[in-house]
Design a protein around this motif. Structure first.
Motif, PDB file in Angstrom:
ATOM      1  N   ARG A  33      -2.929   6.431  -2.457  1.00 53.63           N
ATOM      2  CA  ARG A  33      -3.679   5.024  -1.596  1.00 53.63           C
ATOM      3  C   ARG A  33      -5.285   6.012  -2.040  1.00 53.63           C
ATOM      4  N   ASP A  34      -5.191   7.485  -1.815  1.00 54.77           N
ATOM      5  CA  ASP A  34      -7.299   7.661  -2.239  1.00 54.77           C
ATOM      6  C   ASP A  34      -7.308   7.653  -3.318  1.00 54.77           C
ATOM      7  N   PRO A  93      -2.733  -2.144  -4.514  1.00 55.48           N
ATOM      8  CA  PRO A  93      -1.796  -1.791  -4.748  1.00 55.48           C
ATOM      9  C   PRO A  93      -0.901  -3.064  -6.243  1.00 55.48           C
ATOM     10  N   HIS A 114       3.996  -0.088  -6.569  1.00 54.80           N
ATOM     11  CA  HIS A 114       4.163   0.559  -5.237  1.00 54.80           C
ATOM     12  C   HIS A 114       4.616  -0.209  -4.157  1.00 54.80           C
ATOM     13  N   GLU A 134       0.230  -1.353  -0.181  1.00 56.16           N
ATOM     14  CA  GLU A 134      -0.157   0.330   0.038  1.00 56.16           C
ATOM     15  C   GLU A 134       1.110   1.004  -0.234  1.00 56.16           C
ATOM     16  N   MET A 188      -0.754   9.571   0.428  1.00 57.88           N
ATOM     17  CA  MET A 188      -2.081   9.816   0.286  1.00 57.88           C
ATOM     18  C   MET A 188      -2.641   9.629  -0.722  1.00 57.88           C
TER      19      MET A 188
END
Length: 331
Positions: free
Chosen positions: A118-119, A128, A132, A111, A115
């Motif tokens: 991730r969003d 992911p 990543h 992950e 942010m």
């Protein structure tokens, strides 16, 4: 064996709430120790702090030149990145240039720490991928080497030519035979050394400009790439990126899991290695910042420095509750 010493204190109000102990070494241009704390002979896994060593064969093998790799590729090869678009887009393009894809990586999915990335995955209702993974740049370098060597796809195996080349480079620059290895979070072997050996390796990088051999030329390229592209080595808000920006080309620094931190300081012709005994990253970030301030390559009052050293502890409402700072008498 010399015991670890106090390096980082965490105060809440008037009470010392937590104390982090560790070891640290500074080596000079001859590879000798000029200052140490705790046990300089402590055996450690460098974890991701040694990625620039692992990237040496990428250049010395001729693979980097063959595939036209530039400073951004080299910075990513040394990176523990946050999985932001600036990282994954470049890794994807690198793999495409090799005629490879995500499935060819062996680092495993992770992950992203960024942010926004991730969003974006959540909004796209997807998971992911390996690109990543914070080590996907290093693994892209491994794949580049494997393809150049005509070696097999399982490049993380200890007997693979890629890892044997990494081991040879590691032992050469640390000046020590590695006593053992462990499997890192990204599945690649991580070779152990003494903390002194790790600092000696960083001093070797710092003085690479003195020498004209191929290995030293590779070290110069990697150090320059890290300092030129600190945003690729880690990511926004991360210690490596923020502190390298603050030092403006005076040092290349790199963190590793379990609270390892190293610094290459060409202007001082020195290398630094830090290991916090309990593995707390907040402590290694504070400790490396304190040493860099002591050596005169980082300003104590720079806003980036204050994020990691003498950093206020803010609660959920933004109230200043305490401080993370160097332990009394350190460095």
């Amino acid at each position: 064996m010399t015991q670890p010493v106090a390096m980082t204190e965490v105060w809440r109000g008037t009470l010392l709430e937590s104390l982090h102990l560790g070891h640290a070494v500074i080596c000079d241009d001859t590879g000798r120790i000029v200052q140490s704390w705790g046990d300089p002979r402590a055996t450690v896994y460098p974890r991701s702090s040694c990625k620039m060593i692992q990237a040496l064969p990428l250049i010395t093998s001729g693979a980097a030149a063959k595939y036209g790799l530039g400073p951004e590729h080299l910075a990513l090869a040394c990176a523990s990145h946050s999985g932001a678009a600036i990282h994954t887009d470049r890794v994807a393009a690198w793999l495409e240039h090799l005629g490879l894809g995500d499935d060819d990586l062996r680092c495993g999915p992770q992950e992203p720490g960024d942010m926004a990335a991730r969003d974006a995955l959540i909004l796209a209702d997807t998971v992911p991928c390996q690109m990543h993974n914070n080590c996907s740049g290093k693994h892209s370098g491994f794949l580049t080497m494997a393809q150049h060597m005509g070696a097999g796809p399982e490049y993380v195996e200890i007997d693979h030519p890629v890892q044997q080349a990494c081991l040879a480079a590691f032992e050469e620059v640390t000046g020590e035979a590695s006593p053992t290895y462990g499997i890192d979070g990204c599945s690649a072997p991580n070779f152990a050394t003494s903390l002194e050996g790790l600092a000696r390796a960083m001093a070797w990088f710092a003085t690479a400009g003195d020498r004209s051999d191929r290995q030293s030329a590779a070290a110069r390229q990697l150090t320059a790439a890290m300092m030129r592209h600190p945003e690729l080595v880690a990511g926004e808000g991360r210690a490596c990126t923020e502190l390298m920006r603050a030092m403006n080309g005076r040092a290349a620094i790199k963190t590793g899991a379990e609270a390892v931190f190293v610094a290459i300081i060409p202007g001082k012709r020195m290398g630094v290695a830090v290991k916090i005994a309990d593995g707390a990253t907040r402590a290694s970030e504070c400790a490396i910042a304190a040493i860099l301030v002591q050596l005169g390559v980082l300003e104590a009052d720079h806003p980036a420095t204050r994020r990691f050293m003498n950093a206020p502890l803010l609660n959920r409402r933004g109230i200043d509750c305490g401080v993370i700072k160097p332990a009394a008498g350190f460095p």
